[in-house]
Structure formats: structure tokens, C-alpha cells
Motif scaffolding. Structure first.
Motif, PDB file in Angstrom:
ATOM      1  N   GLN A   1     -62.433   0.245  -1.441  1.00  0.00           N
ATOM      2  CA  GLN A   1     -62.101  -0.762  -2.447  1.00  0.00           C
ATOM      3  C   GLN A   1     -61.040  -0.190  -3.373  1.00  0.00           C
ATOM      4  OE1 GLN A   1     -63.607  -4.123  -3.379  1.00  0.00           O
ATOM      5  NE2 GLN A   1     -61.588  -3.937  -4.340  1.00  0.00           N
ATOM      6  N   LEU A   2     -59.903  -0.871  -3.463  1.00  0.00           N
ATOM      7  CA  LEU A   2     -58.830  -0.413  -4.340  1.00  0.00           C
ATOM      8  C   LEU A   2     -59.205  -0.628  -5.805  1.00  0.00           C
ATOM      9  CD1 LEU A   2     -55.695  -1.766  -2.443  1.00  0.00           C
ATOM     10  CD2 LEU A   2     -56.576   0.582  -2.466  1.00  0.00           C
ATOM     11  N   ALA A   3     -58.706   0.265  -6.639  1.00  0.00           N
ATOM     12  CA  ALA A   3     -58.938   0.145  -8.075  1.00  0.00           C
ATOM     13  C   ALA A   3     -58.238  -1.098  -8.613  1.00  0.00           C
ATOM     14  CB  ALA A   3     -58.426   1.390  -8.783  1.00  0.00           C
ATOM     15  N   GLU A   4     -58.753  -1.589  -9.719  1.00  0.00           N
ATOM     16  CA  GLU A   4     -58.185  -2.779 -10.337  1.00  0.00           C
ATOM     17  C   GLU A   4     -56.714  -2.549 -10.689  1.00  0.00           C
ATOM     18  OE1 GLU A   4     -59.270  -5.781 -14.045  1.00  0.00           O
ATOM     19  OE2 GLU A   4     -60.758  -4.333 -13.310  1.00  0.00           O
ATOM     20  N   GLY A   5     -55.898  -3.553 -10.441  1.00  0.00           N
ATOM     21  CA  GLY A   5     -54.480  -3.456 -10.748  1.00  0.00           C
ATOM     22  C   GLY A   5     -53.612  -3.058  -9.579  1.00  0.00           C
ATOM     23  N   LEU A   6     -54.225  -2.572  -8.496  1.00  0.00           N
ATOM     24  CA  LEU A   6     -53.464  -2.214  -7.301  1.00  0.00           C
ATOM     25  C   LEU A   6     -53.314  -3.421  -6.394  1.00  0.00           C
ATOM     26  CD1 LEU A   6     -55.012   1.282  -6.474  1.00  0.00           C
ATOM     27  CD2 LEU A   6     -52.732   0.833  -7.397  1.00  0.00           C
ATOM     28  N   ASP A   7     -52.200  -3.474  -5.681  1.00  0.00           N
ATOM     29  CA  ASP A   7     -51.890  -4.576  -4.776  1.00  0.00           C
ATOM     30  C   ASP A   7     -52.021  -4.089  -3.331  1.00  0.00           C
ATOM     31  OD1 ASP A   7     -50.699  -6.489  -3.136  1.00  0.00           O
ATOM     32  OD2 ASP A   7     -49.187  -7.039  -4.607  1.00  0.00           O
ATOM     33  N   GLY A   8     -53.087  -4.523  -2.656  1.00  0.00           N
ATOM     34  CA  GLY A   8     -53.361  -4.056  -1.303  1.00  0.00           C
ATOM     35  C   GLY A   8     -52.244  -4.347  -0.325  1.00  0.00           C
TER      36      GLY A   8
ATOM     37  N   VAL B   1     -59.344  -4.847  -0.302  1.00  0.00           N
ATOM     38  CA  VAL B   1     -60.248  -3.943   0.402  1.00  0.00           C
ATOM     39  C   VAL B   1     -59.490  -3.475   1.645  1.00  0.00           C
ATOM     40  CG1 VAL B   1     -62.382  -3.742   1.726  1.00  0.00           C
ATOM     41  CG2 VAL B   1     -62.377  -4.979  -0.440  1.00  0.00           C
ATOM     42  N   ILE B   2     -59.357  -2.166   1.785  1.00  0.00           N
ATOM     43  CA  ILE B   2     -58.622  -1.614   2.931  1.00  0.00           C
ATOM     44  C   ILE B   2     -59.605  -1.230   4.025  1.00  0.00           C
ATOM     45  CG2 ILE B   2     -57.304   0.403   3.713  1.00  0.00           C
ATOM     46  CD1 ILE B   2     -55.715   0.271   1.153  1.00  0.00           C
ATOM     47  N   ARG B   3     -59.404  -1.817   5.206  1.00  0.00           N
ATOM     48  CA  ARG B   3     -60.250  -1.484   6.353  1.00  0.00           C
ATOM     49  C   ARG B   3     -59.562  -0.429   7.210  1.00  0.00           C
ATOM     50  NH1 ARG B   3     -61.382  -5.212  11.568  1.00  0.00           N
ATOM     51  NH2 ARG B   3     -59.487  -4.120  12.186  1.00  0.00           N
ATOM     52  N   VAL B   4     -60.305   0.625   7.493  1.00  0.00           N
ATOM     53  CA  VAL B   4     -59.825   1.722   8.330  1.00  0.00           C
ATOM     54  C   VAL B   4     -60.617   1.720   9.629  1.00  0.00           C
ATOM     55  CG1 VAL B   4     -59.691   4.232   8.554  1.00  0.00           C
ATOM     56  CG2 VAL B   4     -59.112   3.139   6.371  1.00  0.00           C
ATOM     57  N   ALA B   5     -59.921   1.605  10.746  1.00  0.00           N
ATOM     58  CA  ALA B   5     -60.577   1.672  12.062  1.00  0.00           C
ATOM     59  C   ALA B   5     -60.547   3.119  12.542  1.00  0.00           C
ATOM     60  CB  ALA B   5     -59.868   0.755  13.054  1.00  0.00           C
TER      61      ALA B   5
ATOM     62  N   SER C   1     -45.921   5.907   7.930  1.00  0.00           N
ATOM     63  CA  SER C   1     -46.226   5.582   9.332  1.00  0.00           C
ATOM     64  C   SER C   1     -47.733   5.512   9.578  1.00  0.00           C
ATOM     65  CB  SER C   1     -45.574   6.603  10.286  1.00  0.00           C
ATOM     66  OG  SER C   1     -45.622   6.115  11.622  1.00  0.00           O
ATOM     67  N   ILE C   2     -48.403   4.823   8.664  1.00  0.00           N
ATOM     68  CA  ILE C   2     -49.856   4.632   8.757  1.00  0.00           C
ATOM     69  C   ILE C   2     -50.147   3.136   8.717  1.00  0.00           C
ATOM     70  CG2 ILE C   2     -52.054   4.932   7.542  1.00  0.00           C
ATOM     71  CD1 ILE C   2     -50.990   7.624   6.532  1.00  0.00           C
ATOM     72  N   GLY C   3     -50.972   2.670   9.622  1.00  0.00           N
ATOM     73  CA  GLY C   3     -51.356   1.265   9.650  1.00  0.00           C
ATOM     74  C   GLY C   3     -52.814   1.074   9.273  1.00  0.00           C
ATOM     75  N   ILE C   4     -53.054   0.166   8.357  1.00  0.00           N
ATOM     76  CA  ILE C   4     -54.423  -0.209   7.944  1.00  0.00           C
ATOM     77  C   ILE C   4     -54.478  -1.736   7.840  1.00  0.00           C
ATOM     78  CG2 ILE C   4     -55.042   1.945   6.786  1.00  0.00           C
ATOM     79  CD1 ILE C   4     -53.904  -1.087   4.747  1.00  0.00           C
ATOM     80  N   ILE C   5     -55.652  -2.268   7.588  1.00  0.00           N
ATOM     81  CA  ILE C   5     -55.811  -3.700   7.353  1.00  0.00           C
ATOM     82  C   ILE C   5     -56.155  -3.926   5.884  1.00  0.00           C
ATOM     83  CG2 ILE C   5     -57.172  -5.767   7.897  1.00  0.00           C
ATOM     84  CD1 ILE C   5     -55.352  -4.947  10.176  1.00  0.00           C
ATOM     85  N   ASN C   6     -55.416  -4.814   5.243  1.00  0.00           N
ATOM     86  CA  ASN C   6     -55.701  -5.186   3.856  1.00  0.00           C
ATOM     87  C   ASN C   6     -56.492  -6.493   3.835  1.00  0.00           C
ATOM     88  OD1 ASN C   6     -55.556  -5.610   0.993  1.00  0.00           O
ATOM     89  ND2 ASN C   6     -53.822  -6.977   1.356  1.00  0.00           N
ATOM     90  N   LEU C   7     -57.661  -6.454   3.232  1.00  0.00           N
ATOM     91  CA  LEU C   7     -58.526  -7.630   3.120  1.00  0.00           C
ATOM     92  C   LEU C   7     -58.770  -7.915   1.638  1.00  0.00           C
ATOM     93  CD1 LEU C   7     -61.141  -6.515   5.803  1.00  0.00           C
ATOM     94  CD2 LEU C   7     -59.353  -8.229   6.150  1.00  0.00           C
TER      95      LEU C   7
END
Length: 430
Positions: A373-380, A401-405, A392-398
Motif C-alpha cells: 500500500q503506497l503512502a498517502e500522497g503518492l500516485d501509483g 496498491v501495487i501488486r507484485v507477482a 525496467s521493472i514492471g508491476i501492477i497498480n491497483l
């Protein structure tokens, strides 16, 4: 209504009026056609000249096929090229049922249906929606859920996704779950439980799962009629002690006459065969017997037939061959250890206290994923793009909330990944 649907409904009403009430209008009207073309084809089985089925055969009676395809497949042509039944192949249905019992020891002595084969779990959830969800009905899910439920249940069937809070104080939010189940008064309830959860990688503790089951039972005792879809896509991938290793289906399948448990599972994630597209739907209810389950299986197979005709024969054959291979369990255990190592590498990397400035891990203990969970004020979304362009890193922004596979990365990359997220958060503030 077709007389064949009426015949199935009569059986279901007699055996379980609750299940009949839980069926959608589509579910009440669907049937597996025993008459017509299918019935006539079945009657002709074994004839010397069989001109019934809509498939081509060689002059010697074997399936017609192209050598350029056959040469790439080691299986007997009869296990590859013909249609499989809409129910699924009888041999793999029986095998998967025996595997469900083996994986869930507390099922011993309980009666469940034979699984019906679907085109993997997405299709299984869709067929569950077809059979049990009417337009406008609410489907209860946690607030962190697989996004495809929206497409399947909301957009395809017109249901309303009704969310409860998944986490409280580092564990499952039992209060929110109970409140959501109580919402709206006594009546029909449709519930999806997905453990290990996508996207969070969370499975309840043994105590939490028992509490969930108790809440469902108490709701049923009040008069609610409940159908629970147990989405077991990531079943078996549990990496911590004290976490429930059996499917919640094992406790729900004979919990109460007002609770219909529907297990939607398959080898996609369990056995690392994402492209095979084979899944299963299995039913359980207190007092359920062969006649009731046969009727439900017929409706399910009818829905499958009316939707995709049948799942791929070659995939079912390859899987059955694997399940019966003497090295299957050993090979599966080896892959589990790779996943377990990646999970613990993530856990180790997240011990870095610097990260708490920008993100904190949501509870996780199983499956393919974990989330921060990103801290308040951050833009996922901004962070996601920085991660791609700069690191060069790929994640999913929800929604921040950043999902890491971690299923898709080497254990040795865990530290670099979270350092990247940390630095991308810092970059986004500049």
C-alpha cells in the motif's frame, strides 16, 4: 420451459428447494440435451457405419487429422482430435475428484459431486454466474479482488459487486465480512471466497477460516440461502505455518442445508499449465446425494455446451497423463520449493525499514502475489511508469496498491525490485 429442464428442476426441488431457489432464471431453464442430435448420436455408438457425429474420420475409423499436427503430439490420436464430452472426460473428472479428496483430508466421508470440466477458472466463474446470478443481484466479494469478476459477473450478467473490507489489524476482517453477509435482510446471498487471494496473496489462518465458516453457518441458521463460489485458483501454495491448507469448500460442502458450496478450481496455477485452459466445478451441500448432484452436473454441462460446446480434449488427456505419472508429486514439490524460495526472498527484502516511508506490505502468506500500500500522497500510476522507464521493472497498480507477482521473478531479484519501488516513490516526489 423445455421438458428436460423441468425434469431436472423437479429433482432439484424435491432434493433441495434451497438450491432451486438459488438458481438464476437461466439456471432454472438450462439442461443438458439427452434427446435430439446428442441422444441420437449416443444411440448410434458402436454401429458399423456411424454417420451421426459432426466430425470427420479416416476410412479406418480413426479420427481424421493432419500429419503436421499429429507428428507433434505423442498421445494416441483418439485422445487428441475428437470432441470431449461437454461434462468433460469421465476419466479426468473421476481423477480430479479423487485429488480433491486427497488434498482436503477433512472431506473424508463427505459426499460431493463429480467435477464438471470447464475452460479453466475464468469460464468456471462465468458458468457459476450463469447458473446462480440474476441481473441486479449482489455478489459479495472482498474489497481487494480479481478484476475479472467485474467483466464476468457485472458486465456479462448484470450483477452488482458488493464489497466488504478484507483486512483489519493485519488479518481477515471478520466483522466487515459478517456485516456484509447480514446486509439487506434475510434472503438469497451470493458470495465469492478466493484463497489464496488475488491480488494480495492472503489465505486465512486456521482460526480465521473456522470463524468465516461459523459466520456463514449462523447466517444460514437465520434463514439466508447462500451459494458460495470458492475460487481456488491458487490452491495449495501456502508458505507459512498456521495458515489453512485445505479449501474452505471442505468445511462448507456439508455445513447446512441452506449453504450450497461450489468449488471452482483447476490445474492452471497449481500445475503451471496456464495455456491448457482446463478447470472444474464441483458441488457440495448438506444432505446432497448422487441424484441431486447428477441434476446439477447436467445443468452445468448444459451451460458449458451452450457456451463453448466442450473443453479441449488434448489438454484433458495431457493432464490425466501427468496426474498418473509416477514422478508427478515429486516434480510438483520441486516447483513449490521454487515458489516458496521466492516468497521468502520477498519477505526478507521487505525487512528494510526505509521502505515504510513510502509503502507498507499488506498481509500475505500464499499464492502468486503480494501487495504494498503506497503512502498517502503518492500516485501509483506515476510510480508504475517511472518503474518501467527508469528501472525496467514492471508491476501492477491497483488504485495505489501495487501488486507484485513474485511468481514471475527470480528470488535473487526481490531486493532490486523493492529498491526500485522505493526509488521510484522518491523520484515521484521530486
Amino acid at each position: 420451459m423445455n421438458p428436460q429442464a423441468e425434469e431436472l428442476n423437479k429433482i432439484i426441488k424435491a432434493k433441495s428447494p434451497v438450491i432451486y431457489d438459488l438458481l438464476s432464471e437461466k439456471g432454472k431453464n438450462i439442461f443438458f440435451p439427452k434427446k435430439g442430435i446428442l441422444g441420437q448420436t449416443a444411440d448410434a455408438k458402436g454401429t458399423r457405419i456411424n454417420a451421426t457425429i459432426g466430425a470427420a474420420v479416416e476410412d479406418n475409423g480413426t479420427p481424421m487429422r493432419l500429419g503436421s499436427i499429429e507428428s507433434n503430439v505423442k498421445l494416441d490420436p483418439s485422445l487428441v482430435f475428437p470432441y470431449a464430452p461437454s461434462y468433460g472426460r469421465p476419466d479426468i473428472r473421476a481423477k480430479w475428484q479423487s485429488m480433491i479428496y486427497a488434498k482436503n483430508p477433512s472431506l473424508k466421508g463427505k459426499t460431493i459431486s463429480l467435477p464438471v470440466v470447464t475452460n479453466a477458472l475464468t469460464h468456471g466463474v462465468s458458468m457459476a454466474g450463469y447458473l446462480f446470478v440474476d441481473e441486479g443481484e449482489k455478489v459479495i466479494v472482498p474489497d481487494l479482488f480479481w478484476g475479472n469478476y467485474n467483466l464476468i459477473l457485472n458486465h456479462a450478467y448484470g450483477s452488482e459487486i458488493n464489497k466488504f473490507n478484507l483486512f483489519k489489524d493485519g488479518g481477515f476482517d471478520l466483522e466487515s465480512f459478517k456485516a456484509k453477509l447480514d446486509e439487506g435482510g434475510i434472503g438469497k446471498k451470493v458470495l465469492i471466497l478466493n484463497f489464496p487471494n488475488n491480488p494480495t496473496g492472503y489465505t486465512p489462518t486456521v482460526e480465521e477460516q473456522q470463524a468465516i465458516v461459523t459466520i456463514i453457518k449462523e447466517s444460514a441458521e437465520k434463514g439466508n440461502r447462500i451459494v458460495v463460489f470458492s475460487d481456488d485458483a491458487y490452491f495449495g501454495l501456502v508458505y507459512e505455518e498456521g495458515i489453512e491448507k485445505e479449501s474452505i469448500f471442505a468445511q462448507l460442502c456439508d455445513l447446512h442445508e441452506n449453504v450450497l458450496a461450489l468449488k471452482v478450481d483447476g490445474p492452471t496455477k497449481e500445475d503451471y499449465v496456464w495455456g491448457f485452459r482446463v478447470g472444474f466445478m464441483t458441488y457440495g451441500i448438506k444432505g446432497g446425494d448422487t441424484e441431486l448432484y447428477t441434476a446439477l452436473e447436467a445443468k452445468t454441462a448444459g451451460a458449458v455446451r451452450g457456451n463453448i460446446s466442450n473443453a479441449a480434449n488434448i489438454s484433458q488427456s495431457l493432464l490425466l497423463s501427468a496426474f498418473e505419472n509416477e514422478n508427478y508429486q515429486e516434480q510438483k514439490a520441486a516447483k513449490f520449493e521454487i515458489m516458496n524460495k521466492r516468497y521468502h526472498a520477498v519477505k526478507e527484502a521487505l525487512k528494510d525499514e526505509r521502505y515504510s516511508e513510502y509503502f507498507t506490505a499488506l498481509p500475505y502468506n500464499s499464492g502468486y502475489f503480494m501487495c504494498v500500500q503506497l503512502a498517502e500522497g503518492l500516485d501509483g500510476e506515476k510510480i508504475r511508469k517511472i518503474l518501467i522507464d527508469k528501472y525496467s521493472i514492471g508491476i501492477i497498480n491497483l488504485n495505489n496498491v501495487i501488486r507484485v507477482a513474485f511468481s514471475a521473478m527470480a528470488a535473487s531479484d526481490a531486493k532490486e525490485l523493492f529498491e526500485g519501488i522505493y526509488n521510484a516513490c522518491k523520484d515521484s516526489k521530486q
